[in-house]
Write a protein that holds these residues in place. Structure first.
Motif, PDB file in Angstrom:
ATOM      1  N   UNK A  12      -7.224  32.661   3.643  1.00 24.25           N
ATOM      2  CA  UNK A  12      -5.941  33.241   4.020  1.00 24.25           C
ATOM      3  C   UNK A  12      -4.817  32.243   3.766  1.00 24.25           C
ATOM      4  N   UNK A  13      -3.605  32.764   3.566  1.00 23.28           N
ATOM      5  CA  UNK A  13      -2.442  31.938   3.272  1.00 23.28           C
ATOM      6  C   UNK A  13      -1.424  32.015   4.389  1.00 23.28           C
ATOM      7  N   UNK A  14      -0.628  30.949   4.500  1.00 27.22           N
ATOM      8  CA  UNK A  14       0.515  30.936   5.396  1.00 27.22           C
ATOM      9  C   UNK A  14       1.627  30.140   4.746  1.00 27.22           C
ATOM     10  N   UNK A  15       2.819  30.346   5.222  1.00 27.34           N
ATOM     11  CA  UNK A  15       3.994  29.641   4.723  1.00 27.34           C
ATOM     12  C   UNK A  15       4.559  28.792   5.854  1.00 27.34           C
ATOM     13  N   UNK A  16       4.886  27.541   5.554  1.00 26.28           N
ATOM     14  CA  UNK A  16       5.415  26.611   6.547  1.00 26.28           C
ATOM     15  C   UNK A  16       6.730  26.042   6.036  1.00 26.28           C
ATOM     16  N   UNK A  17       7.763  26.093   6.879  1.00 29.59           N
ATOM     17  CA  UNK A  17       9.058  25.504   6.534  1.00 29.59           C
ATOM     18  C   UNK A  17       9.175  24.132   7.183  1.00 29.59           C
ATOM     19  N   UNK A  18       9.784  23.208   6.468  1.00 31.60           N
ATOM     20  CA  UNK A  18      10.041  21.881   7.023  1.00 31.60           C
ATOM     21  C   UNK A  18      11.508  21.846   7.404  1.00 31.60           C
ATOM     22  N   UNK A  19      11.778  21.570   8.663  1.00 35.88           N
ATOM     23  CA  UNK A  19      13.137  21.566   9.208  1.00 35.88           C
ATOM     24  C   UNK A  19      13.518  20.154   9.627  1.00 35.88           C
ATOM     25  N   UNK A  20      14.814  19.861   9.603  1.00 38.39           N
ATOM     26  CA  UNK A  20      15.326  18.559  10.011  1.00 38.39           C
ATOM     27  C   UNK A  20      16.314  18.741  11.153  1.00 38.39           C
ATOM     28  N   UNK A  21      16.311  17.800  12.072  1.00 40.61           N
ATOM     29  CA  UNK A  21      17.307  17.752  13.141  1.00 40.61           C
ATOM     30  C   UNK A  21      17.848  16.331  13.177  1.00 40.61           C
ATOM     31  N   UNK A  22      19.067  16.164  12.718  1.00 43.00           N
ATOM     32  CA  UNK A  22      19.673  14.835  12.665  1.00 43.00           C
ATOM     33  C   UNK A  22      20.567  14.567  13.863  1.00 43.00           C
ATOM     34  N   UNK A  23      20.596  15.515  14.801  1.00 39.68           N
ATOM     35  CA  UNK A  23      21.481  15.341  15.953  1.00 39.68           C
ATOM     36  C   UNK A  23      22.923  15.357  15.502  1.00 39.68           C
ATOM     37  N   UNK A  24      23.685  14.412  15.966  1.00 39.34           N
ATOM     38  CA  UNK A  24      25.094  14.325  15.586  1.00 39.34           C
ATOM     39  C   UNK A  24      25.318  13.477  14.344  1.00 39.34           C
ATOM     40  N   UNK A  25      24.275  12.801  13.860  1.00 37.46           N
ATOM     41  CA  UNK A  25      24.395  11.961  12.672  1.00 37.46           C
ATOM     42  C   UNK A  25      24.407  12.818  11.416  1.00 37.46           C
ATOM     43  N   UNK A  26      25.147  12.375  10.418  1.00 33.27           N
ATOM     44  CA  UNK A  26      25.221  13.083   9.145  1.00 33.27           C
ATOM     45  C   UNK A  26      24.144  12.548   8.204  1.00 33.27           C
ATOM     46  N   UNK A  27      23.456  13.456   7.544  1.00 29.41           N
ATOM     47  CA  UNK A  27      22.388  13.115   6.600  1.00 29.41           C
ATOM     48  C   UNK A  27      22.816  13.569   5.219  1.00 29.41           C
ATOM     49  N   UNK A  28      22.677  12.685   4.228  1.00 31.18           N
ATOM     50  CA  UNK A  28      22.964  13.126   2.868  1.00 31.18           C
ATOM     51  C   UNK A  28      21.787  12.927   1.921  1.00 31.18           C
ATOM     52  N   UNK A  29      20.679  12.367   2.431  1.00 34.42           N
ATOM     53  CA  UNK A  29      19.483  12.213   1.597  1.00 34.42           C
ATOM     54  C   UNK A  29      18.258  12.021   2.479  1.00 34.42           C
ATOM     55  N   UNK A  30      17.108  12.391   1.940  1.00 34.12           N
ATOM     56  CA  UNK A  30      15.848  12.189   2.652  1.00 34.12           C
ATOM     57  C   UNK A  30      14.729  11.975   1.646  1.00 34.12           C
ATOM     58  N   UNK A  31      13.793  11.147   2.060  1.00 32.91           N
ATOM     59  CA  UNK A  31      12.587  10.902   1.281  1.00 32.91           C
ATOM     60  C   UNK A  31      11.417  11.180   2.213  1.00 32.91           C
ATOM     61  N   UNK A  32      10.430  11.915   1.736  1.00 39.53           N
ATOM     62  CA  UNK A  32       9.297  12.249   2.593  1.00 39.53           C
ATOM     63  C   UNK A  32       7.987  12.217   1.830  1.00 39.53           C
ATOM     64  N   UNK A  33       6.954  11.830   2.551  1.00 40.33           N
ATOM     65  CA  UNK A  33       5.589  11.992   2.077  1.00 40.33           C
ATOM     66  C   UNK A  33       4.827  12.666   3.210  1.00 40.33           C
ATOM     67  N   UNK A  34       4.325  13.841   2.948  1.00 39.21           N
ATOM     68  CA  UNK A  34       3.579  14.623   3.916  1.00 39.21           C
ATOM     69  C   UNK A  34       2.113  14.564   3.501  1.00 39.21           C
ATOM     70  N   UNK A  35       1.260  14.193   4.430  1.00 36.67           N
ATOM     71  CA  UNK A  35      -0.169  14.092   4.145  1.00 36.67           C
ATOM     72  C   UNK A  35      -0.926  15.239   4.808  1.00 36.67           C
ATOM     73  N   UNK A  36      -1.916  15.766   4.114  1.00 34.03           N
ATOM     74  CA  UNK A  36      -2.769  16.813   4.666  1.00 34.03           C
ATOM     75  C   UNK A  36      -4.191  16.582   4.177  1.00 34.03           C
ATOM     76  N   UNK A  37      -5.135  17.184   4.861  1.00 36.51           N
ATOM     77  CA  UNK A  37      -6.534  17.039   4.490  1.00 36.51           C
ATOM     78  C   UNK A  37      -6.867  17.995   3.341  1.00 36.51           C
ATOM     79  N   UNK A  38      -7.134  17.448   2.150  1.00 32.83           N
ATOM     80  CA  UNK A  38      -7.445  18.323   1.011  1.00 32.83           C
ATOM     81  C   UNK A  38      -8.809  18.999   1.127  1.00 32.83           C
ATOM     82  N   UNK A  39      -9.635  18.583   2.087  1.00 30.35           N
ATOM     83  CA  UNK A  39     -10.916  19.254   2.295  1.00 30.35           C
ATOM     84  C   UNK A  39     -10.750  20.518   3.133  1.00 30.35           C
TER      85      UNK A  39
END
Length: 112
Positions: A42-69
């Motif tokens: 079965x499939x599902x869709x997951x959104x990645x959301x950000x909350x920077x509070x009151x700080x302004x964000x103009x860029x992000x770098x991410x590495x998300x790890x998951x179990x490929x098994x």
């Protein structure tokens, strides 16, 4: 056997570095899959959301790890993203169990 999903996330580790024009800080990223009991294949869709509070964000770098098994990423969509340019396009490896990106926007955004 792997479970298919669009932006595969079961147990994830997110390492994020955010950059503003003046300082570097961490914001809160959330990747909450919908509450569901999934069966094999079965499939599902997951959104990645950000909350920077009151700080302004103009860029992000991410590495998300998951179990490929356990999980398999089918695709990544940038639709609706706060970022409109990509220093590294979102990409995934089902072999390594990673999703990576570096994105930005010329106009900072803040809040959830």
């Amino acid at each position: 056997m792997r479970r298919g999903l669009q932006l595969g996330i079961n147990t994830i580790v997110i390492l994020i570095a955010l950059f503003s024009a003046v300082s570097v800080f961490a914001a809160e990223f959330n990747a909450n899959p919908p509450q569901a009991n999934l069966g094999l294949g079965q499939e599902l869709s997951v959104s990645i959301k950000i909350n920077s509070g009151e700080d302004s964000v103009n860029a992000a770098q991410a590495q998300i790890s998951f179990s490929p098994t356990i999980l398999e990423v089918k695709s990544i969509s940038k639709t609706g993203s706060i970022f409109n340019f990509w220093l590294q396009e979102p990409a995934f490896s089902n072999t390594d169990g990673t999703i990576e990106f570096i994105g930005g926007t010329p106009n900072g955004v803040s809040g959830a």
